[in-house]
Design a protein around this motif. Structure first.
Motif, PDB file in Angstrom:
ATOM      1  N   ALA A  88     -78.369 -41.804  16.007  1.00 57.92           N
ATOM      2  CA  ALA A  88     -77.457 -41.153  16.636  1.00 57.92           C
ATOM      3  C   ALA A  88     -77.238 -39.753  16.311  1.00 57.92           C
ATOM      4  CB  ALA A  88     -76.086 -42.153  16.752  1.00 57.92           C
ATOM      5  N   LYS A  89     -77.005 -39.634  14.866  1.00 55.73           N
ATOM      6  CA  LYS A  89     -76.819 -38.265  14.395  1.00 55.73           C
ATOM      7  C   LYS A  89     -78.096 -37.456  14.780  1.00 55.73           C
ATOM      8  CE  LYS A  89     -74.960 -35.058  11.992  1.00 55.73           C
ATOM      9  NZ  LYS A  89     -73.765 -34.634  12.506  1.00 55.73           N
ATOM     10  N   LEU A  90     -79.426 -37.779  14.597  1.00 53.50           N
ATOM     11  CA  LEU A  90     -80.588 -37.237  14.942  1.00 53.50           C
ATOM     12  C   LEU A  90     -80.487 -36.744  16.395  1.00 53.50           C
ATOM     13  CD1 LEU A  90     -83.283 -38.882  12.795  1.00 53.50           C
ATOM     14  CD2 LEU A  90     -82.310 -36.688  12.562  1.00 53.50           C
ATOM     15  N   ALA A  91     -80.172 -37.600  17.269  1.00 54.15           N
ATOM     16  CA  ALA A  91     -80.122 -37.608  18.496  1.00 54.15           C
ATOM     17  C   ALA A  91     -79.115 -36.306  18.824  1.00 54.15           C
ATOM     18  CB  ALA A  91     -79.735 -38.623  19.313  1.00 54.15           C
ATOM     19  N   ASP A  92     -77.970 -36.482  18.304  1.00 61.84           N
ATOM     20  CA  ASP A  92     -76.886 -35.427  18.439  1.00 61.84           C
ATOM     21  C   ASP A  92     -77.406 -34.137  18.240  1.00 61.84           C
ATOM     22  OD1 ASP A  92     -73.483 -35.766  17.758  1.00 61.84           O
ATOM     23  OD2 ASP A  92     -74.549 -33.724  18.007  1.00 61.84           O
TER      24      ASP A  92
ATOM     25  N   GLU B 139     -90.073 -30.253  24.791  1.00 61.89           N
ATOM     26  CA  GLU B 139     -88.797 -30.779  24.616  1.00 61.89           C
ATOM     27  C   GLU B 139     -89.307 -32.240  23.436  1.00 61.89           C
ATOM     28  OE1 GLU B 139     -87.325 -31.462  28.371  1.00 61.89           O
ATOM     29  OE2 GLU B 139     -86.067 -29.656  28.395  1.00 61.89           O
ATOM     30  N   SER B 140     -90.333 -33.126  24.084  1.00 64.77           N
ATOM     31  CA  SER B 140     -90.341 -34.160  23.263  1.00 64.77           C
ATOM     32  C   SER B 140     -90.995 -33.935  21.915  1.00 64.77           C
ATOM     33  CB  SER B 140     -91.626 -34.893  23.970  1.00 64.77           C
ATOM     34  OG  SER B 140     -91.223 -35.381  25.393  1.00 64.77           O
ATOM     35  N   ALA B 141     -92.231 -32.865  21.717  1.00 65.08           N
ATOM     36  CA  ALA B 141     -92.324 -32.256  20.426  1.00 65.08           C
ATOM     37  C   ALA B 141     -91.193 -31.672  19.709  1.00 65.08           C
ATOM     38  CB  ALA B 141     -93.640 -31.239  20.735  1.00 65.08           C
ATOM     39  N   CYS B 142     -90.431 -30.996  20.148  1.00 67.93           N
ATOM     40  CA  CYS B 142     -89.258 -30.567  19.569  1.00 67.93           C
ATOM     41  C   CYS B 142     -88.380 -31.433  18.857  1.00 67.93           C
ATOM     42  CB  CYS B 142     -88.584 -29.553  20.457  1.00 67.93           C
ATOM     43  SG  CYS B 142     -86.964 -28.744  19.659  1.00 67.93           S
ATOM     44  N   LEU B 143     -88.092 -32.641  19.844  1.00 65.49           N
ATOM     45  CA  LEU B 143     -87.220 -33.468  19.322  1.00 65.49           C
ATOM     46  C   LEU B 143     -87.847 -34.591  17.961  1.00 65.49           C
ATOM     47  CD1 LEU B 143     -86.334 -34.963  23.019  1.00 65.49           C
ATOM     48  CD2 LEU B 143     -84.553 -34.174  21.098  1.00 65.49           C
ATOM     49  N   SER B 144     -89.152 -34.637  18.475  1.00 68.15           N
ATOM     50  CA  SER B 144     -89.699 -35.390  17.118  1.00 68.15           C
ATOM     51  C   SER B 144     -89.713 -34.600  15.893  1.00 68.15           C
ATOM     52  CB  SER B 144     -91.305 -35.708  17.789  1.00 68.15           C
ATOM     53  OG  SER B 144     -91.942 -36.122  16.839  1.00 68.15           O
ATOM     54  N   GLN B 145     -90.214 -33.285  16.322  1.00 66.62           N
ATOM     55  CA  GLN B 145     -90.219 -32.592  14.820  1.00 66.62           C
ATOM     56  C   GLN B 145     -88.801 -32.245  14.268  1.00 66.62           C
ATOM     57  OE1 GLN B 145     -94.237 -29.894  15.579  1.00 66.62           O
ATOM     58  NE2 GLN B 145     -92.175 -28.835  16.354  1.00 66.62           N
ATOM     59  N   CYS B 146     -87.790 -32.034  15.255  1.00 72.73           N
ATOM     60  CA  CYS B 146     -86.662 -31.825  14.657  1.00 72.73           C
ATOM     61  C   CYS B 146     -85.902 -32.999  13.832  1.00 72.73           C
ATOM     62  CB  CYS B 146     -85.553 -31.725  15.892  1.00 72.73           C
ATOM     63  SG  CYS B 146     -83.943 -31.750  15.511  1.00 72.73           S
ATOM     64  N   ALA B 147     -86.405 -34.314  14.405  1.00 67.14           N
ATOM     65  CA  ALA B 147     -85.871 -35.551  13.805  1.00 67.14           C
ATOM     66  C   ALA B 147     -86.486 -35.560  12.498  1.00 67.14           C
ATOM     67  CB  ALA B 147     -86.243 -36.915  14.480  1.00 67.14           C
ATOM     68  N   LEU B 148     -87.863 -35.070  12.042  1.00 63.03           N
ATOM     69  CA  LEU B 148     -88.594 -35.462  10.833  1.00 63.03           C
ATOM     70  C   LEU B 148     -88.218 -34.118   9.872  1.00 63.03           C
ATOM     71  CD1 LEU B 148     -92.084 -36.224  12.251  1.00 63.03           C
ATOM     72  CD2 LEU B 148     -90.478 -37.789  11.051  1.00 63.03           C
ATOM     73  N   ARG B 149     -87.812 -33.107  10.316  1.00 67.95           N
ATOM     74  CA  ARG B 149     -87.529 -32.052   9.729  1.00 67.95           C
ATOM     75  C   ARG B 149     -85.878 -32.181   9.113  1.00 67.95           C
ATOM     76  NH1 ARG B 149     -91.740 -31.270  10.912  1.00 67.95           N
ATOM     77  NH2 ARG B 149     -91.834 -32.701   9.458  1.00 67.95           N
ATOM     78  N   TYR B 150     -85.204 -32.937   9.885  1.00 67.01           N
ATOM     79  CA  TYR B 150     -83.755 -32.971   9.316  1.00 67.01           C
ATOM     80  C   TYR B 150     -83.741 -33.970   8.492  1.00 67.01           C
ATOM     81  CZ  TYR B 150     -78.819 -34.075  10.179  1.00 67.01           C
ATOM     82  OH  TYR B 150     -77.442 -33.999   9.972  1.00 67.01           O
ATOM     83  N   LEU B 151     -84.608 -35.187   8.545  1.00 70.08           N
ATOM     84  CA  LEU B 151     -84.839 -36.123   7.364  1.00 70.08           C
ATOM     85  C   LEU B 151     -85.189 -35.613   6.321  1.00 70.08           C
ATOM     86  CD1 LEU B 151     -86.278 -39.276   9.411  1.00 70.08           C
ATOM     87  CD2 LEU B 151     -83.952 -38.857   8.726  1.00 70.08           C
ATOM     88  N   GLU B 152     -86.309 -34.755   6.433  1.00 72.19           N
ATOM     89  CA  GLU B 152     -86.866 -33.826   5.099  1.00 72.19           C
ATOM     90  C   GLU B 152     -85.967 -33.063   4.536  1.00 72.19           C
ATOM     91  OE1 GLU B 152     -91.381 -33.349   6.853  1.00 72.19           O
ATOM     92  OE2 GLU B 152     -90.401 -31.778   5.657  1.00 72.19           O
TER      93      GLU B 152
END
Lengths: 79, 82
Positions: free
Chosen positions: A29-33, A51-64
């Motif tokens: 939920a936080k990542l999606a937000d 958008e799909s690539a961005c979302l995927s990368q965003c999620a991974l970078r956020y976790l990192e």
């Protein structure tokens, strides 16, 4: 002093599993937000590949980013 | 606690959690899509605004599903550290 009460082990296992699922949902939920705002400026009829690539990368970078910060504040190489 | 009672308690716990999650999801989507789609509130929702909100909602669902997959994969390949 109140007597020690122990939870039925099956119930305890159930609660552990539900807790794990709830924590997972919270992370998603936080990542999606955060990532929806960064990646989807004008919602279209579907998520395009950028958008799909961005979302995927965003999620991974956020976790990192979280990992990096965690190791920093818990006494990693502090200059 | 007998097993029948246990089952009822488990079902209730799961229902409550599902409810709380749905409520939170709804609140988030409403806030996001209102911000994205209704830039100048008028006397009613225009069809353009309504379409935008519908799409926004669907895309947010898509995004959540996508990210869910990404996180699942990251956790199972040991990239966790959340």
């Amino acid at each position: 002093m109140a007597p020690q009460q122990s939870i039925d082990p099956q119930m305890a296992a159930f609660l552990e599993e539900e807790k794990r699922k709830a924590m997972f949902n919270e992370v998603v939920a936080k990542l999606a937000d955060v990532c929806f705002d960064k990646c989807v400026s004008k919602p279209g009829a579907s998520l395009d590949r950028y958008e799909s690539a961005c979302l995927s990368q965003c999620a991974l970078r956020y976790l990192e980013t979280g990992q990096l910060i965690m190791s920093r504040i818990s006494g990693g190489s502090m200059n | 606690m007998d097993s029948q009672n246990s089952e009822l308690v488990k079902q209730q716990v799961q229902a409550e959690l599902a409810n709380a999650y749905a409520q939170e999801f709804f609140t988030t989507v409403r806030e996001k899509c209102f911000a994205k789609c209704i830039t100048k509130p008028g006397p009613s929702l225009s069809s353009g605004e309504a379409t935008c909100v519908s799409r926004c909602t669907d895309r947010y669902v898509d995004a959540t599903r996508m990210i869910s997959g990404v996180v699942l994969q990251a956790y199972s390949s040991g990239q966790g550290g959340v």
